[in-house]
Design an enzyme around this catalytic site. Structure first.
Site, PDB file in Angstrom:
ATOM      1  N   GLU A   1      36.982  43.788  33.631  1.00  0.00           N
ATOM      2  CA  GLU A   1      37.422  44.057  35.012  1.00  0.00           C
ATOM      3  C   GLU A   1      37.124  45.503  35.382  1.00  0.00           C
ATOM      4  O   GLU A   1      37.365  46.418  34.600  1.00  0.00           O
ATOM      5  CB  GLU A   1      38.924  43.782  35.124  1.00  0.00           C
ATOM      6  CG  GLU A   1      39.533  44.078  36.497  1.00  0.00           C
ATOM      7  CD  GLU A   1      40.966  43.558  36.620  1.00  0.00           C
ATOM      8  OE1 GLU A   1      41.298  42.496  36.036  1.00  0.00           O
ATOM      9  OE2 GLU A   1      41.762  44.224  37.305  1.00  0.00           O
TER      10      GLU A   1
ATOM     11  N   HIS B   1      46.587  38.705  42.654  1.00  0.00           N
ATOM     12  CA  HIS B   1      47.217  37.610  41.918  1.00  0.00           C
ATOM     13  C   HIS B   1      48.487  37.169  42.641  1.00  0.00           C
ATOM     14  O   HIS B   1      49.213  38.001  43.178  1.00  0.00           O
ATOM     15  CB  HIS B   1      47.591  38.068  40.507  1.00  0.00           C
ATOM     16  CG  HIS B   1      46.397  38.402  39.656  1.00  0.00           C
ATOM     17  ND1 HIS B   1      46.190  39.653  39.138  1.00  0.00           N
ATOM     18  CD2 HIS B   1      45.368  37.639  39.229  1.00  0.00           C
ATOM     19  CE1 HIS B   1      45.077  39.640  38.415  1.00  0.00           C
ATOM     20  NE2 HIS B   1      44.560  38.438  38.463  1.00  0.00           N
ATOM     21  N   GLY B   2      48.750  35.883  42.632  1.00  0.00           N
ATOM     22  CA  GLY B   2      49.972  35.376  43.255  1.00  0.00           C
ATOM     23  C   GLY B   2      49.791  35.206  44.749  1.00  0.00           C
ATOM     24  O   GLY B   2      48.682  35.018  45.229  1.00  0.00           O
TER      25      GLY B   2
ATOM     26  N   ASP C   1      42.905  35.146  29.232  1.00  0.00           N
ATOM     27  CA  ASP C   1      42.951  35.715  30.579  1.00  0.00           C
ATOM     28  C   ASP C   1      43.666  37.070  30.513  1.00  0.00           C
ATOM     29  O   ASP C   1      44.806  37.139  30.028  1.00  0.00           O
ATOM     30  CB  ASP C   1      43.712  34.732  31.492  1.00  0.00           C
ATOM     31  CG  ASP C   1      43.664  35.132  32.942  1.00  0.00           C
ATOM     32  OD1 ASP C   1      42.711  35.827  33.348  1.00  0.00           O
ATOM     33  OD2 ASP C   1      44.590  34.725  33.682  1.00  0.00           O
ATOM     34  N   HIS C   2      43.031  38.120  30.975  1.00  0.00           N
ATOM     35  CA  HIS C   2      43.619  39.466  30.982  1.00  0.00           C
ATOM     36  C   HIS C   2      44.148  39.907  29.619  1.00  0.00           C
ATOM     37  O   HIS C   2      45.307  40.341  29.497  1.00  0.00           O
ATOM     38  CB  HIS C   2      44.756  39.586  32.014  1.00  0.00           C
ATOM     39  CG  HIS C   2      44.286  39.462  33.420  1.00  0.00           C
ATOM     40  ND1 HIS C   2      43.671  40.483  34.095  1.00  0.00           N
ATOM     41  CD2 HIS C   2      44.319  38.412  34.274  1.00  0.00           C
ATOM     42  CE1 HIS C   2      43.341  40.075  35.306  1.00  0.00           C
ATOM     43  NE2 HIS C   2      43.712  38.816  35.440  1.00  0.00           N
TER      44      HIS C   2
ATOM     45  N   GLY D   1      42.683  33.413  42.960  1.00  0.00           N
ATOM     46  CA  GLY D   1      42.124  32.354  43.809  1.00  0.00           C
ATOM     47  C   GLY D   1      43.143  31.681  44.718  1.00  0.00           C
ATOM     48  O   GLY D   1      42.790  31.130  45.761  1.00  0.00           O
ATOM     49  N   THR D   2      44.421  31.725  44.354  1.00  0.00           N
ATOM     50  CA  THR D   2      45.461  31.077  45.155  1.00  0.00           C
ATOM     51  C   THR D   2      45.591  31.732  46.529  1.00  0.00           C
ATOM     52  O   THR D   2      45.696  32.961  46.621  1.00  0.00           O
ATOM     53  CB  THR D   2      46.831  31.199  44.428  1.00  0.00           C
ATOM     54  OG1 THR D   2      46.737  30.514  43.183  1.00  0.00           O
ATOM     55  CG2 THR D   2      47.970  30.616  45.265  1.00  0.00           C
TER      56      THR D   2
ATOM     57  N   ASN E   1      39.450  32.038  39.441  1.00  0.00           N
ATOM     58  CA  ASN E   1      40.675  31.853  38.662  1.00  0.00           C
ATOM     59  C   ASN E   1      41.802  31.344  39.551  1.00  0.00           C
ATOM     60  O   ASN E   1      42.121  31.954  40.583  1.00  0.00           O
ATOM     61  CB  ASN E   1      41.120  33.178  38.044  1.00  0.00           C
ATOM     62  CG  ASN E   1      40.178  33.673  36.967  1.00  0.00           C
ATOM     63  OD1 ASN E   1      39.071  33.180  36.827  1.00  0.00           O
ATOM     64  ND2 ASN E   1      40.631  34.663  36.214  1.00  0.00           N
TER      65      ASN E   1
ATOM     66  N   SER F   1      46.910  33.406  29.457  1.00  0.00           N
ATOM     67  CA  SER F   1      47.356  34.802  29.552  1.00  0.00           C
ATOM     68  C   SER F   1      48.091  35.191  28.279  1.00  0.00           C
ATOM     69  O   SER F   1      48.479  34.327  27.484  1.00  0.00           O
ATOM     70  CB  SER F   1      48.295  34.966  30.754  1.00  0.00           C
ATOM     71  OG  SER F   1      49.487  34.237  30.504  1.00  0.00           O
TER      72      SER F   1
HETATM   73  P1  13P Z   1      46.425  33.278  41.161  1.00  0.00           P
HETATM   74  O1  13P Z   1      47.721  33.167  40.449  1.00  0.00           O
HETATM   75  O2  13P Z   1      46.520  34.075  42.412  1.00  0.00           O
HETATM   76  O3  13P Z   1      45.788  31.948  41.408  1.00  0.00           O
HETATM   77  O4  13P Z   1      45.421  34.118  40.246  1.00  0.00           O
HETATM   78  C1  13P Z   1      45.056  33.607  39.004  1.00  0.00           C
HETATM   79  C2  13P Z   1      44.238  34.583  38.249  1.00  0.00           C
HETATM   80  O5  13P Z   1      43.488  35.361  38.787  1.00  0.00           O
HETATM   81  C3  13P Z   1      44.331  34.546  36.775  1.00  0.00           C
HETATM   82  O6  13P Z   1      43.588  35.532  36.174  1.00  0.00           O
END
Ligand code: 13P
Length: 273
Positions: free
Chosen positions: A129, A172-173, A77-78, A202-203, A222, A42
């Protein structure tokens, strides 16, 4: 990497990296499992580690010194601006995400196209995106709004990106309630677009939903927060139980937790070489 994943219906993991140790653990574990991996960085992680040149040199050095044989992608990333993507490409990153999703679609297309033109001339792939993925990323919290099939098609046709992250309910998160993914739109986008799709956030998505997302065309997933949590829990336990002060021992006390979790994640993703 992702074209093969799309054809064969599995997902390649994208793990965010924070430092030398995380990069080393991820490379070692994926090499042991003989699977491809995407190292996501990131903008705040770029700043934290010193800059794109440090990261590129670090990853190259680790691949060489650890004798890593698997395909490794080093990915922004982003990336929020064209400038950060260009700096990373010039430093040797092999892939970038230009995230102009905060803009209206025409502006998103314009910025994305500029990055694609620069990246493709150097053999670097580009992810973009559409819609906006909510939650907390890089300490910034935002709300979600889902992508439409039409917007995804318009962005793809006007930019010829290599991978697309459509916002379809993942965040995210941590999730406040269970992830509500729009699988119908996901499947439709996958059928209409010839490029691989990316699932951010993905978390915390239940295993069954991850499997369904892969079946609906997701080829890259991700993961960031999840590895942070397992690492932090292991380190916290180690510090509570010992009088350790050697930073290598402290940071390294989270190594097994990261590696074990990667093993579980890629089994779920069915990642292959
Ligand atoms: P998480 O932190 O939810 O796993 O997401 C990661 C992500 O999408 C990074 O671009």
């Amino acid at each position: 990497m992702l074209k093969k994943a799309k054809e064969n219906k599995y997902a390649v993991p994208h793990f965010n990296i924070n430092n030398l140790e995380w990069t080393k653990y991820i490379l070692e574990k994926c090499n042991e499992l003989n699977i491809p991996v995407i190292l996501g960085v990131s903008e705040s992680a770029i700043k934290y580690m010193g800059g794109v040149n440090v990261i590129s040199a670090m990853v190259k050095g680790l691949i060489q010194d650890l004798n890593i044989k698997i395909p490794v992608c080093l990915h922004v990333d982003h990336g929020k601006s064209k400038e950060v993507c260009i700096q990373a490409i010039d430093a040797g990153f092999t892939s970038v995400m230009i995230d102009a999703s905060a803009q209206e679609l025409p502006e998103n297309i314009k910025i994305t196209k500029e990055v694609v033109d620069y990246a493709h001339a150097k053999g670097v792939s580009v992810e973009a995106e559409v819609g906006h993925i909510g939650g907390t990323e890089d300490n910034i919290t935002g709300s979600n709004h889902n992508a439409t099939v039409e917007d995804c098609l318009t962005l793809y046709e006007n930019t010829k990106i290599d991978a697309l992250a459509p916002a379809l309910g993942s965040v995210h998160g941590f999730y406040q309630t269970e992830a509500n993914l729009d699988f119908i739109t996901m499947k439709e986008i996958n059928e209409k677009l010839p490029i691989p799709l990316v699932l951010h956030g993905g978390t915390g998505i239940p295993d069954e939903k991850i499997k369904k997302a892969i079946a609906c065309g997701i080829s890259k997933i991700n993961i960031n927060t999840e590895l942070q949590v397992v690492w932090a829990n292991a380190v916290r336990k180690f510090l509570n139980e010992t009088e350790a002060y050697d930073p290598r021992k402290i940071i390294g006390s989270g190594e097994k937790a990261i590696k074990d979790r990667i093993g579980q994640i890629v089994t779920l993703f069915q990642t292959k070489i």
